[in-house]
Design a protein around this motif. Structure first.
Motif, PDB file in Angstrom:
ATOM      1  N   ASP A  64       5.255 -33.243  -1.622  1.00 13.17           N
ATOM      2  CA  ASP A  64       4.752 -33.961  -2.799  1.00 13.17           C
ATOM      3  C   ASP A  64       4.726 -35.469  -2.547  1.00 13.17           C
ATOM      4  O   ASP A  64       3.781 -36.163  -2.946  1.00 13.17           O
ATOM      5  CB  ASP A  64       5.609 -33.657  -4.021  1.00 13.17           C
ATOM      6  CG  ASP A  64       5.428 -32.219  -4.533  1.00 13.17           C
ATOM      7  OD1 ASP A  64       4.428 -31.571  -4.150  1.00 13.17           O
ATOM      8  OD2 ASP A  64       6.293 -31.755  -5.297  1.00 13.17           O
ATOM      9  N   VAL A  65       5.771 -35.988  -1.878  1.00 17.57           N
ATOM     10  CA  VAL A  65       5.832 -37.423  -1.585  1.00 17.57           C
ATOM     11  C   VAL A  65       4.634 -37.831  -0.726  1.00 17.57           C
ATOM     12  O   VAL A  65       3.939 -38.819  -1.025  1.00 17.57           O
ATOM     13  CB  VAL A  65       7.157 -37.772  -0.872  1.00 17.57           C
ATOM     14  CG1 VAL A  65       7.086 -39.193  -0.278  1.00 17.57           C
ATOM     15  CG2 VAL A  65       8.325 -37.682  -1.839  1.00 17.57           C
ATOM     16  N   TYR A  66       4.377 -37.094   0.349  1.00 20.27           N
ATOM     17  CA  TYR A  66       3.281 -37.448   1.246  1.00 20.27           C
ATOM     18  C   TYR A  66       1.934 -37.361   0.532  1.00 20.27           C
ATOM     19  O   TYR A  66       1.105 -38.286   0.618  1.00 20.27           O
ATOM     20  CB  TYR A  66       3.246 -36.514   2.461  1.00 20.27           C
ATOM     21  CG  TYR A  66       4.504 -36.533   3.303  1.00 20.27           C
ATOM     22  CD1 TYR A  66       5.180 -37.728   3.568  1.00 20.27           C
ATOM     23  CD2 TYR A  66       5.026 -35.371   3.844  1.00 20.27           C
ATOM     24  CE1 TYR A  66       6.328 -37.738   4.339  1.00 20.27           C
ATOM     25  CE2 TYR A  66       6.165 -35.366   4.631  1.00 20.27           C
ATOM     26  CZ  TYR A  66       6.820 -36.559   4.872  1.00 20.27           C
ATOM     27  OH  TYR A  66       7.949 -36.560   5.640  1.00 20.27           O
ATOM     28  N   GLU A  67       1.720 -36.282  -0.190  1.00 21.58           N
ATOM     29  CA  GLU A  67       0.421 -36.060  -0.828  1.00 21.58           C
ATOM     30  C   GLU A  67       0.153 -37.096  -1.921  1.00 21.58           C
ATOM     31  O   GLU A  67      -0.947 -37.635  -2.028  1.00 21.58           O
ATOM     32  CB  GLU A  67       0.346 -34.646  -1.383  1.00 21.58           C
ATOM     33  CG  GLU A  67       0.285 -33.581  -0.279  1.00 21.58           C
ATOM     34  CD  GLU A  67       0.397 -32.164  -0.820  1.00 21.58           C
ATOM     35  OE1 GLU A  67       0.602 -32.016  -2.053  1.00 21.58           O
ATOM     36  OE2 GLU A  67       0.280 -31.212  -0.025  1.00 21.58           O
ATOM     37  N   GLU A  68       1.177 -37.368  -2.731  1.00 26.58           N
ATOM     38  CA  GLU A  68       1.000 -38.333  -3.822  1.00 26.58           C
ATOM     39  C   GLU A  68       0.785 -39.753  -3.275  1.00 26.58           C
ATOM     40  O   GLU A  68      -0.007 -40.524  -3.810  1.00 26.58           O
ATOM     41  CB  GLU A  68       2.212 -38.299  -4.753  1.00 26.58           C
ATOM     42  CG  GLU A  68       2.310 -37.016  -5.571  1.00 26.58           C
ATOM     43  CD  GLU A  68       3.636 -36.874  -6.309  1.00 26.58           C
ATOM     44  OE1 GLU A  68       4.411 -37.873  -6.302  1.00 26.58           O
ATOM     45  OE2 GLU A  68       3.894 -35.805  -6.864  1.00 26.58           O
ATOM     46  N   SER A  69       1.488 -40.081  -2.186  1.00 22.90           N
ATOM     47  CA  SER A  69       1.346 -41.405  -1.592  1.00 22.90           C
ATOM     48  C   SER A  69      -0.047 -41.597  -1.022  1.00 22.90           C
ATOM     49  O   SER A  69      -0.645 -42.674  -1.159  1.00 22.90           O
ATOM     50  CB  SER A  69       2.395 -41.599  -0.499  1.00 22.90           C
ATOM     51  OG  SER A  69       2.308 -42.871   0.072  1.00 22.90           O
ATOM     52  N   LEU A  70      -0.598 -40.563  -0.410  1.00 22.57           N
ATOM     53  CA  LEU A  70      -1.920 -40.665   0.192  1.00 22.57           C
ATOM     54  C   LEU A  70      -3.033 -40.620  -0.853  1.00 22.57           C
ATOM     55  O   LEU A  70      -4.117 -41.155  -0.635  1.00 22.57           O
ATOM     56  CB  LEU A  70      -2.117 -39.541   1.218  1.00 22.57           C
ATOM     57  CG  LEU A  70      -1.244 -39.656   2.472  1.00 22.57           C
ATOM     58  CD1 LEU A  70      -1.301 -38.386   3.298  1.00 22.57           C
ATOM     59  CD2 LEU A  70      -1.665 -40.865   3.308  1.00 22.57           C
ATOM     60  N   GLU A  71      -2.745 -40.010  -1.996  1.00 18.62           N
ATOM     61  CA  GLU A  71      -3.725 -39.966  -3.066  1.00 18.62           C
ATOM     62  C   GLU A  71      -3.776 -41.284  -3.832  1.00 18.62           C
ATOM     63  O   GLU A  71      -4.796 -41.635  -4.417  1.00 18.62           O
ATOM     64  CB  GLU A  71      -3.408 -38.838  -4.045  1.00 18.62           C
ATOM     65  CG  GLU A  71      -3.660 -37.449  -3.469  1.00 18.62           C
ATOM     66  CD  GLU A  71      -3.124 -36.348  -4.376  1.00 18.62           C
ATOM     67  OE1 GLU A  71      -2.585 -36.704  -5.463  1.00 18.62           O
ATOM     68  OE2 GLU A  71      -3.251 -35.170  -4.034  1.00 18.62           O
ATOM     69  N   GLY A  72      -2.638 -42.011  -3.833  1.00 21.39           N
ATOM     70  CA  GLY A  72      -2.535 -43.236  -4.625  1.00 21.39           C
ATOM     71  C   GLY A  72      -3.354 -44.385  -4.077  1.00 21.39           C
ATOM     72  O   GLY A  72      -3.880 -44.356  -3.009  1.00 21.39           O
TER      73      GLY A  72
END
Length: 373
Positions: free
Chosen positions: A365-373
């Motif tokens: 979740d951390v990786y995906e949310e950071s890359l989406e932001g």
């Protein structure tokens, strides 16, 4: 596929590196590949390299101290050539500099991960304070996510009011529950393998033999433990630079027949399942994974009063906490546990908090949310 480079100072078989490797199959299911980079000057192939490659990852080296003047350039090239989406740094305050280099390499997700409640006991002199202040500034400016294995590590590594920073998250170490399913006759098998009497009680301590682990405190407590429980044997699992001095201490106390140094083992789950009490005498820890493993094996735990241990105790109230260095308090609690002669029932909320899959999902979740932001 999201590519993440995890950066460690060096690769230890029983440390955070191994915990991260265990996440690889679960993260791959989410479309995330992990590679590893070590900053150690020891460039020989490590014992974990084959395991990392088995899970589809690569192992890179960027020695920090061999050529410090070129470190910045070398790491930046590794990041660019690897076409990484995220960098995940585990090197305490130096992670600030890693995040700065990652920003220059146009890495979108830059994760700083605090895993301990100290910087290894380094002296807090003027230059060290200046270094920490500079690194703290770089973390603040360049990290997209700030993680910690426990609240104590977050408060020491980052700041006490970390909850006001939306980048901050606590991600507990995960343990593979399947490794700690009790097997029939495991206690008998382990005692036979170690050539110990079947009726013996086993007190086990797992960790590298280094000063911060303070195994000497358990050796000091051993005569008192044996006085109350004459059929007890103490097992030290792990190796390190303190082995010689600890062995000498055992010889001086004439306990060679009762205290055993097993060295590095690949059967730690089996040893825990066969034991009667686990001891953590450490001076410093983040979130001690060996305590989690002992609890997964339903073992009574006696541990030093540390922030990470207290946090685990919130999920496992029966963990007994003693002051650091108090061998008498340690001996009393261990003796009580041995006299009770029972393996404990661990509540479901403990398994839910520290399960390996839970940790993997939070990291994904951390990786995906950071890359989406």
């Amino acid at each position: 596929m999201i590519k993440v480079l995890h950066i460690f100072g060096k690769m230890n078989h029983g440390g955070a590196e191994m915990r991260t490797i265990e996440l690889m199959p679960y993260l791959r299911q989410r479309g995330i590949r992990l590679d590893f980079c070590t900053l150690s000057n020891d460039t020989a192939p490590g014992s974990l390299d084959s395991l990392i490659k088995q899970h589809g990852g690569d192992v890179l080296q960027c020695p920090l101290k061999l050529q410090p003047w070129s470190f910045h350039h070398r790491l930046k090239n590794i990041l660019k050539e690897g076409n990484y989406d995220a960098v995940h740094s585990h090197v305490f305050m130096f992670s600030g500099y890693v995040a700065f280099i990652a920003k220059q390499a146009n890495i979108r997700s830059r994760v700083v991960h605090f895993r301990t409640t100290s910087d290894g006991g380094k002296k807090r002199n003027f230059s060290r304070k200046g270094y920490n202040k500079a690194m703290h500034y770089l973390v603040d400016k360049y990290a997209t996510d700030i993680l910690a294995v426990c609240i104590g590590a977050m408060e020491v590594g980052w700041r006490v009011d970390w909850r006001q920073d939306p980048r901050c998250k606590i991600v507990y170490n995960g343990i593979d529950v399947s490794k700690f399913q009790r097997k029939k006759d495991i206690s008998s098998e382990v005692r036979c393998d170690l050539n110990l009497p079947q009726q013996s009680k086993l007190v086990v301590c797992v960790g590298r033999l280094i000063p911060d682990k303070s195994q000497n405190v358990l050796i000091d407590a051993a005569p008192e433990i044996l006085g109350c429980n004459p059929d007890t044997h103490v097992l030290f699992v792990g190796d390190g630079p303190e082995r010689s001095s600890l062995s000498d201490k055992v010889v001086r106390t004439s306990l060679e027949q009762r205290i055993h140094f097993l060295g590095t083992r690949t059967d730690v789950p089996e040893l825990l399942l066969a034991s009667d009490c686990f001891v953590l005498p450490s001076k410093r820890e983040g979130l001690p994974g060996v305590v989690l493993e002992a609890l997964m094996a339903n073992l009574p735990v006696v541990a030093t009063d540390l922030p990470g241990v207290r946090e685990i105790q919130n999920y496992a109230p029966h963990v007994k906490i003693v002051p650091f260095g108090d061998s008498h308090a340690l001996a009393r609690e261990v003796s009580k546990s041995l006299c009770r002669n029972e393996h404990l029932h661990i509540h479901d909320r403990f398994y839910e908090a520290f399960d390996l899959k839970t940790c993997a999902e939070k990291l994904a979740d951390v990786y995906e949310e950071s890359l989406e932001g």
